[in-house]
Design a protein around this motif. Sequence first.
Motif, PDB file in Angstrom:
ATOM      1  N   LEU A   5       0.825  -1.201   0.000  1.00 31.66           N
ATOM      2  CA  LEU A   5       0.000   0.000   0.000  1.00 31.66           C
ATOM      3  C   LEU A   5       0.863   1.256   0.000  1.00 31.66           C
ATOM      4  O   LEU A   5       1.959   1.265   0.569  1.00 31.66           O
ATOM      5  N   PRO A   6       0.362   2.336  -0.595  1.00 28.87           N
ATOM      6  CA  PRO A   6       1.031   3.627  -0.428  1.00 28.87           C
ATOM      7  C   PRO A   6       0.661   4.194   0.933  1.00 28.87           C
ATOM      8  O   PRO A   6      -0.309   3.734   1.556  1.00 28.87           O
ATOM      9  N   PRO A   7       1.385   5.193   1.421  1.00 27.56           N
ATOM     10  CA  PRO A   7       0.957   5.876   2.638  1.00 27.56           C
ATOM     11  C   PRO A   7      -0.101   6.914   2.266  1.00 27.56           C
ATOM     12  O   PRO A   7      -0.644   6.869   1.159  1.00 27.56           O
ATOM     13  N   SER A   8      -0.388   7.813   3.159  1.00 34.90           N
ATOM     14  CA  SER A   8      -1.266   8.935   2.836  1.00 34.90           C
ATOM     15  C   SER A   8      -0.517  10.225   3.122  1.00 34.90           C
ATOM     16  O   SER A   8       0.359  10.269   3.989  1.00 34.90           O
ATOM     17  N   GLU A   9      -0.846  11.259   2.372  1.00 31.11           N
ATOM     18  CA  GLU A   9      -0.215  12.557   2.637  1.00 31.11           C
ATOM     19  C   GLU A   9      -0.653  13.078   3.991  1.00 31.11           C
ATOM     20  O   GLU A   9       0.143  13.590   4.769  1.00 31.11           O
ATOM     21  N   GLY A  10      -1.949  12.951   4.285  1.00 31.30           N
ATOM     22  CA  GLY A  10      -2.458  13.359   5.579  1.00 31.30           C
ATOM     23  C   GLY A  10      -2.213  12.283   6.619  1.00 31.30           C
ATOM     24  O   GLY A  10      -2.291  11.090   6.321  1.00 31.30           O
ATOM     25  N   ALA A  80       0.745   2.512  12.814  1.00 31.24           N
ATOM     26  CA  ALA A  80       0.746   3.088  11.466  1.00 31.24           C
ATOM     27  C   ALA A  80      -0.635   3.017  10.826  1.00 31.24           C
ATOM     28  O   ALA A  80      -1.041   3.933  10.108  1.00 31.24           O
ATOM     29  N   GLY A  81      -1.372   1.947  11.093  1.00 26.98           N
ATOM     30  CA  GLY A  81      -2.702   1.814  10.519  1.00 26.98           C
ATOM     31  C   GLY A  81      -3.658   2.884  10.973  1.00 26.98           C
ATOM     32  O   GLY A  81      -4.670   3.147  10.299  1.00 26.98           O
ATOM     33  N   ALA A  82      -3.367   3.524  12.122  1.00 26.95           N
ATOM     34  CA  ALA A  82      -4.198   4.622  12.613  1.00 26.95           C
ATOM     35  C   ALA A  82      -3.627   5.981  12.220  1.00 26.95           C
ATOM     36  O   ALA A  82      -4.363   6.971  12.120  1.00 26.95           O
ATOM     37  N   VAL A  83      -2.302   6.053  12.006  1.00 25.06           N
ATOM     38  CA  VAL A  83      -1.660   7.327  11.638  1.00 25.06           C
ATOM     39  C   VAL A  83      -2.037   7.738  10.214  1.00 25.06           C
ATOM     40  O   VAL A  83      -2.347   8.905   9.950  1.00 25.06           O
ATOM     41  N   TYR A  84      -2.028   6.777   9.291  1.00 22.90           N
ATOM     42  CA  TYR A  84      -2.322   7.106   7.898  1.00 22.90           C
ATOM     43  C   TYR A  84      -3.827   7.286   7.712  1.00 22.90           C
ATOM     44  O   TYR A  84      -4.622   6.455   8.144  1.00 22.90           O
ATOM     45  N   ILE A 111       2.888  -1.058   4.321  1.00 23.59           N
ATOM     46  CA  ILE A 111       2.728   0.341   3.905  1.00 23.59           C
ATOM     47  C   ILE A 111       4.105   0.915   3.593  1.00 23.59           C
ATOM     48  O   ILE A 111       5.016   0.874   4.428  1.00 23.59           O
ATOM     49  N   PHE A 112       4.250   1.485   2.400  1.00 24.62           N
ATOM     50  CA  PHE A 112       5.522   2.076   2.000  1.00 24.62           C
ATOM     51  C   PHE A 112       5.587   3.539   2.441  1.00 24.62           C
ATOM     52  O   PHE A 112       4.567   4.221   2.542  1.00 24.62           O
ATOM     53  N   SER A 113       6.804   4.011   2.674  1.00 25.94           N
ATOM     54  CA  SER A 113       6.991   5.346   3.246  1.00 25.94           C
ATOM     55  C   SER A 113       8.340   5.919   2.854  1.00 25.94           C
ATOM     56  O   SER A 113       9.343   5.189   2.826  1.00 25.94           O
ATOM     57  N   GLY A 114       8.355   7.217   2.562  1.00 24.27           N
ATOM     58  CA  GLY A 114       9.619   7.876   2.279  1.00 24.27           C
ATOM     59  C   GLY A 114      10.534   7.921   3.482  1.00 24.27           C
ATOM     60  O   GLY A 114      11.766   7.910   3.345  1.00 24.27           O
ATOM     61  N   LEU A 115       9.970   7.964   4.681  1.00 26.54           N
ATOM     62  CA  LEU A 115      10.763   8.031   5.906  1.00 26.54           C
ATOM     63  C   LEU A 115      11.125   6.649   6.443  1.00 26.54           C
ATOM     64  O   LEU A 115      12.268   6.407   6.836  1.00 26.54           O
ATOM     65  N   TRP A 116      10.175   5.726   6.448  1.00 27.51           N
ATOM     66  CA  TRP A 116      10.378   4.445   7.116  1.00 27.51           C
ATOM     67  C   TRP A 116      10.694   3.295   6.162  1.00 27.51           C
ATOM     68  O   TRP A 116      11.005   2.203   6.622  1.00 27.51           O
ATOM     69  N   GLY A 117      10.577   3.498   4.874  1.00 21.96           N
ATOM     70  CA  GLY A 117      10.802   2.425   3.911  1.00 21.96           C
ATOM     71  C   GLY A 117       9.555   1.591   3.739  1.00 21.96           C
ATOM     72  O   GLY A 117       8.828   1.709   2.753  1.00 21.96           O
ATOM     73  N   LEU A 119       6.397  -0.492   6.414  1.00 21.86           N
ATOM     74  CA  LEU A 119       5.902  -0.697   7.775  1.00 21.86           C
ATOM     75  C   LEU A 119       4.766  -1.705   7.795  1.00 21.86           C
ATOM     76  O   LEU A 119       4.006  -1.822   6.836  1.00 21.86           O
ATOM     77  N   ARG A 120       4.623  -2.400   8.916  1.00 18.81           N
ATOM     78  CA  ARG A 120       3.414  -3.146   9.215  1.00 18.81           C
ATOM     79  C   ARG A 120       2.406  -2.181   9.842  1.00 18.81           C
ATOM     80  O   ARG A 120       2.792  -1.147  10.398  1.00 18.81           O
ATOM     81  N   ILE A 121       1.131  -2.536   9.797  1.00 23.72           N
ATOM     82  CA  ILE A 121       0.120  -1.608  10.307  1.00 23.72           C
ATOM     83  C   ILE A 121       0.211  -1.415  11.811  1.00 23.72           C
ATOM     84  O   ILE A 121      -0.246  -0.402  12.344  1.00 23.72           O
ATOM     85  N   GLY A 122       0.822  -2.357  12.523  1.00 19.82           N
ATOM     86  CA  GLY A 122       0.935  -2.225  13.969  1.00 19.82           C
ATOM     87  C   GLY A 122       2.166  -1.481  14.433  1.00 19.82           C
ATOM     88  O   GLY A 122       2.308  -1.198  15.631  1.00 19.82           O
ATOM     89  N   ASP A 123       3.074  -1.139  13.534  1.00 16.14           N
ATOM     90  CA  ASP A 123       4.281  -0.395  13.914  1.00 16.14           C
ATOM     91  C   ASP A 123       3.906   0.982  14.438  1.00 16.14           C
ATOM     92  O   ASP A 123       3.192   1.736  13.768  1.00 16.14           O
ATOM     93  N   ARG A 124       4.416   1.321  15.595  1.00 14.79           N
ATOM     94  CA  ARG A 124       4.092   2.616  16.211  1.00 14.79           C
ATOM     95  C   ARG A 124       5.048   3.690  15.696  1.00 14.79           C
ATOM     96  O   ARG A 124       6.267   3.587  15.891  1.00 14.79           O
ATOM     97  N   ILE A 125       4.488   4.702  15.046  1.00 19.11           N
ATOM     98  CA  ILE A 125       5.276   5.788  14.461  1.00 19.11           C
ATOM     99  C   ILE A 125       4.630   7.130  14.805  1.00 19.11           C
ATOM    100  O   ILE A 125       3.428   7.207  15.065  1.00 19.11           O
ATOM    101  N   PRO A 126       5.414   8.216  14.784  1.00 17.98           N
ATOM    102  CA  PRO A 126       4.835   9.548  14.924  1.00 17.98           C
ATOM    103  C   PRO A 126       4.323  10.040  13.568  1.00 17.98           C
ATOM    104  O   PRO A 126       4.754   9.553  12.515  1.00 17.98           O
ATOM    105  N   ALA A 127       3.407  10.978  13.588  1.00 22.91           N
ATOM    106  CA  ALA A 127       2.977  11.623  12.344  1.00 22.91           C
ATOM    107  C   ALA A 127       4.137  12.444  11.798  1.00 22.91           C
ATOM    108  O   ALA A 127       4.904  13.041  12.553  1.00 22.91           O
ATOM    109  N   TYR A 128       4.281  12.488  10.479  1.00 18.50           N
ATOM    110  CA  TYR A 128       5.430  13.135   9.856  1.00 18.50           C
ATOM    111  C   TYR A 128       5.027  13.632   8.472  1.00 18.50           C
ATOM    112  O   TYR A 128       3.946  13.340   7.974  1.00 18.50           O
TER     113      TYR A 128
END
Length: 261
Positions: A5-10, A80-84, A111-117, A119-128
């Motif tokens: 999946l792609p990420p989301s801008e928001g 990540a599944g809640a951040v995107y 989920i692919f990401s410019g920052l994280w490469g 991710l799994r949906i359960g990975d805890r990340i900050p919004a960026y």
Amino acid sequence: MLVLLPPSEGKAGGSRGRPLAWESLSLPGLTEARARVLDELVALCAGDPGKAREVLGLSEGQAPEVARNAALREAPTAPAGAVYTGVLYDALDLATLSPAAKRRAGKALLIFSGLWGALRIGDRIPAYRCSAGVRLPGLGALAGHWRAPLAEVLPEVAGEGPVLDLRSSAYAALWRPAGALAERTLTVRVLQERVVDGRPKRSVVSHFNKATKGRLVRDLLAAGPLPRRAGQVAGALRDLGYRVECDAAAPNRLDVVVTEV
């Protein structure tokens, strides 16, 4: 089955939650590459906000995004599944899946990401804010940065099953399956069919393509065990009520035809 999946801008930023913990993220083989991007991004945003807006393609009104990037190491995290957020993730609606479907999502979605490469949906990340098309001053183009680390880690993650690649072109550039894995990787094109002057006409859906893909993934997760072979994916979608067409000239592409978007 692996679903890309792609990420989301928001992104949804929380006010609570522990800070980033590298050791808690999946795909630990990406840790070094992730840290290099984070270091460059934080340094840029903390040191020169004006330059950061230019590099990240942000307007002056989006200055809070730069400040948020500068504080990524201390920022609260969430799965990540809640951040995107955004069209695809609204349609996917992970929070309302059944427990069994959520378990399937945790194993199948990447989920692919410019920052994280990736991710799994359960990975805890900050919004960026850092899209795949960004070129960081000390690191260069992110697509080039991620290509080798992802190529080393992801073939093992994909295993022997099919890969359903729903990424946009910018994120597809971070990693392209090769060899036998490429042969069992499928992409999806969403086509809208309308009757114009009494004749059916088709066009490639752009914005609402994301909503269709989100619903498609949700329905696959909710239906039960995911397809184990690439040749089963089209049939599984047809069983769920989707109109799926295959083109001999593009054997790894599934055309999903919709009349409403």
